[in-house]
Design a protein around this motif. Structure first.
Motif, PDB file in Angstrom:
ATOM      1  N   GLY A   1      20.422  89.107 110.472  1.00 37.05           N
ATOM      2  CA  GLY A   1      20.614  89.390 109.056  1.00 37.05           C
ATOM      3  C   GLY A   1      21.422  88.316 108.364  1.00 37.05           C
ATOM      4  N   LEU A   2      22.497  87.878 109.005  1.00 39.35           N
ATOM      5  CA  LEU A   2      23.356  86.848 108.405  1.00 39.35           C
ATOM      6  C   LEU A   2      22.630  85.513 108.310  1.00 39.35           C
ATOM      7  N   ALA A   3      21.873  85.166 109.344  1.00 38.78           N
ATOM      8  CA  ALA A   3      21.160  83.878 109.343  1.00 38.78           C
ATOM      9  C   ALA A   3      20.139  83.826 108.212  1.00 38.78           C
ATOM     10  N   TYR A   4      19.422  84.921 107.986  1.00 40.54           N
ATOM     11  CA  TYR A   4      18.494  84.962 106.845  1.00 40.54           C
ATOM     12  C   TYR A   4      19.251  84.858 105.522  1.00 40.54           C
ATOM     13  N   ALA A   5      20.285  85.656 105.377  1.00 38.75           N
ATOM     14  CA  ALA A   5      21.009  85.716 104.095  1.00 38.75           C
ATOM     15  C   ALA A   5      21.718  84.396 103.784  1.00 38.75           C
ATOM     16  N   LEU A   6      22.117  83.668 104.827  1.00 35.71           N
ATOM     17  CA  LEU A   6      22.833  82.394 104.635  1.00 35.71           C
ATOM     18  C   LEU A   6      21.893  81.198 104.754  1.00 35.71           C
ATOM     19  N   ASP A   7      20.615  81.475 104.913  1.00 34.93           N
ATOM     20  CA  ASP A   7      19.598  80.425 105.028  1.00 34.93           C
ATOM     21  C   ASP A   7      19.915  79.445 106.169  1.00 34.93           C
TER      22      ASP A   7
ATOM     23  N   ASN B   1      19.261  78.331 112.633  1.00 32.28           N
ATOM     24  CA  ASN B   1      19.672  78.013 113.996  1.00 32.28           C
ATOM     25  C   ASN B   1      20.501  79.159 114.584  1.00 32.28           C
ATOM     26  N   ILE B   2      19.863  79.968 115.412  1.00 30.76           N
ATOM     27  CA  ILE B   2      20.555  81.101 116.044  1.00 30.76           C
ATOM     28  C   ILE B   2      20.646  80.881 117.552  1.00 30.76           C
ATOM     29  N   HIS B   3      21.827  81.073 118.093  1.00 32.05           N
ATOM     30  CA  HIS B   3      22.011  81.048 119.543  1.00 32.05           C
ATOM     31  C   HIS B   3      22.510  82.426 119.992  1.00 32.05           C
ATOM     32  N   LEU B   4      22.498  82.609 121.298  1.00 32.94           N
ATOM     33  CA  LEU B   4      22.820  83.931 121.828  1.00 32.94           C
ATOM     34  C   LEU B   4      23.630  83.806 123.107  1.00 32.94           C
ATOM     35  N   VAL B   5      24.626  84.656 123.223  1.00 29.03           N
ATOM     36  CA  VAL B   5      25.369  84.742 124.475  1.00 29.03           C
ATOM     37  C   VAL B   5      25.410  86.205 124.906  1.00 29.03           C
ATOM     38  N   ASN B   6      25.173  86.430 126.185  1.00 29.85           N
ATOM     39  CA  ASN B   6      25.201  87.785 126.739  1.00 29.85           C
ATOM     40  C   ASN B   6      26.573  88.078 127.323  1.00 29.85           C
ATOM     41  N   VAL B   7      27.215  89.134 126.816  1.00 35.33           N
ATOM     42  CA  VAL B   7      28.518  89.525 127.353  1.00 35.33           C
ATOM     43  C   VAL B   7      28.453  90.978 127.775  1.00 35.33           C
TER      44      VAL B   7
ATOM     45  N   PRO C   1      25.076  79.717 127.151  1.00 35.91           N
ATOM     46  CA  PRO C   1      24.604  78.623 126.287  1.00 35.91           C
ATOM     47  C   PRO C   1      25.256  77.280 126.641  1.00 35.91           C
ATOM     48  N   ASN C   2      24.570  76.221 126.268  1.00 36.87           N
ATOM     49  CA  ASN C   2      25.051  74.872 126.550  1.00 36.87           C
ATOM     50  C   ASN C   2      26.000  74.438 125.435  1.00 36.87           C
ATOM     51  N   ALA C   3      27.248  74.150 125.792  1.00 40.77           N
ATOM     52  CA  ALA C   3      28.274  73.790 124.808  1.00 40.77           C
ATOM     53  C   ALA C   3      27.868  72.566 123.984  1.00 40.77           C
ATOM     54  N   ILE C   4      27.008  71.737 124.557  1.00 39.74           N
ATOM     55  CA  ILE C   4      26.476  70.553 123.855  1.00 39.74           C
ATOM     56  C   ILE C   4      25.838  70.957 122.522  1.00 39.74           C
ATOM     57  N   ASP C   5      25.176  72.113 122.513  1.00 37.63           N
ATOM     58  CA  ASP C   5      24.487  72.567 121.306  1.00 37.63           C
ATOM     59  C   ASP C   5      25.442  72.881 120.152  1.00 37.63           C
TER      60      ASP C   5
ATOM     61  N   ASP D   1      33.121  82.265 100.210  1.00 34.08           N
ATOM     62  CA  ASP D   1      34.223  81.540 100.833  1.00 34.08           C
ATOM     63  C   ASP D   1      33.886  80.060 101.025  1.00 34.08           C
ATOM     64  N   GLY D   2      32.632  79.716 100.782  1.00 28.80           N
ATOM     65  CA  GLY D   2      32.201  78.326 100.929  1.00 28.80           C
ATOM     66  C   GLY D   2      31.909  77.907 102.361  1.00 28.80           C
ATOM     67  N   TYR D   3      31.796  78.879 103.276  1.00 28.37           N
ATOM     68  CA  TYR D   3      31.488  78.528 104.672  1.00 28.37           C
ATOM     69  C   TYR D   3      29.979  78.474 104.858  1.00 28.37           C
ATOM     70  N   ARG D   4      29.488  77.314 105.307  1.00 30.92           N
ATOM     71  CA  ARG D   4      28.052  77.106 105.518  1.00 30.92           C
ATOM     72  C   ARG D   4      27.828  76.797 106.992  1.00 30.92           C
ATOM     73  N   PRO D   5      27.620  77.818 107.844  1.00 31.59           N
ATOM     74  CA  PRO D   5      27.476  77.561 109.277  1.00 31.59           C
ATOM     75  C   PRO D   5      26.207  76.765 109.593  1.00 31.59           C
ATOM     76  N   ASP D   6      26.320  75.864 110.573  1.00 31.70           N
ATOM     77  CA  ASP D   6      25.147  75.152 111.094  1.00 31.70           C
ATOM     78  C   ASP D   6      24.412  76.026 112.094  1.00 31.70           C
ATOM     79  N   VAL D   7      25.162  76.878 112.754  1.00 27.15           N
ATOM     80  CA  VAL D   7      24.587  77.721 113.794  1.00 27.15           C
ATOM     81  C   VAL D   7      25.276  79.083 113.814  1.00 27.15           C
ATOM     82  N   VAL D   8      24.470  80.127 113.965  1.00 27.73           N
ATOM     83  CA  VAL D   8      25.012  81.477 114.147  1.00 27.73           C
ATOM     84  C   VAL D   8      24.903  81.801 115.629  1.00 27.73           C
ATOM     85  N   LEU D   9      26.029  82.144 116.232  1.00 35.06           N
ATOM     86  CA  LEU D   9      26.062  82.483 117.664  1.00 35.06           C
ATOM     87  C   LEU D   9      26.224  83.993 117.789  1.00 35.06           C
TER      88      LEU D   9
END
Ligand code: 5GP
Length: 164
Positions: free
Chosen positions: A46-52, A55-61, A81-85, A26-34
């Motif tokens: 898995g997605l972060a490795y496969a998409l190279d 930058n992984i962030h985490l939110v607890n819900v 997480p800090n929205a600044i990131d 689809d041509g989507y190249r994320p800067d960060v996986v949340l």
């Protein structure tokens, strides 16, 4: 119903590669996986490795208290997480399943102000989900057994209780 959708670790490996392919094609190249903890952490890794993407962030819900039983609304737990990131970043939200979609909506709305773009990837999406994810591996309306939560927490093999 008692019908379950059972996902094995082996099938999960296939699912995460196929999801990554859909995102890349689809041509989507994320800067960060949340990732949405805890189930989304497996998907995000898995997605972060496969998409190279390094930058992984985490939110607890917190939302589900049992099979099909929930709190009134999902809530973000500390540390939030800090929205600044995420400012001006292309974000990919990763979770195991969009069921009611309330969890994903909470996290997406949290991101929406600051980010350049936000898209969502899930292994499963159910018909009722109020968020329609851009990337879905499989659709089902059954309760899903994920390999990481299908078994109860471990107990010590010597019979002693964990918190003793
Ligand atoms: P939602 O907010 O979309 O209703 O639910 C999102 C979260 O609830 C998921 O990340 C997952 O932790 C949990 N959940 C919802 N449906 C299922 C299901 O069918 N099986 C399992 N194991 N967890 C679910």
């Amino acid at each position: 119903s008692a019908v379950r959708e059972n996902l094995s670790y082996e099938q999960f490996g296939v699912a995460v590669r196929e999801l990554a392919h859909a995102i890349a094609d689809d041509g989507y190249r994320p800067d960060v996986v949340l990732s949405i903890a805890r189930g989304g952490v497996f998907v995000a890794g898995g997605l972060a490795y496969a998409l190279d993407c390094k930058n992984i962030h985490l939110v607890n819900v917190e939302f589900y208290t049992g099979v099909g039983t929930t709190l009134e609304m999902p809530v973000m737990l500390a540390p939030v997480p800090n929205a600044i990131d995420f400012t001006d970043k292309k974000v990919l939200i990763a979770d195991d399943v969009a069921d009611t979609g309330k969890t994903l909506k909470l996290v997406r709305d949290f991101c929406l102000d600051a980010v350049a773009e936000v898209r969502s990837a899930v292994v499963y999406e159910k018909t009722q989900s109020l968020v329609k994810c851009e990337y879905v591996w499989k659709r089902t309306d059954e309760w899903i057994n994920f390999p990481w939560s299908v078994q109860p927490p471990v107990v010590r093999r010597d019979g002693q209780v964990l918190d003793a």
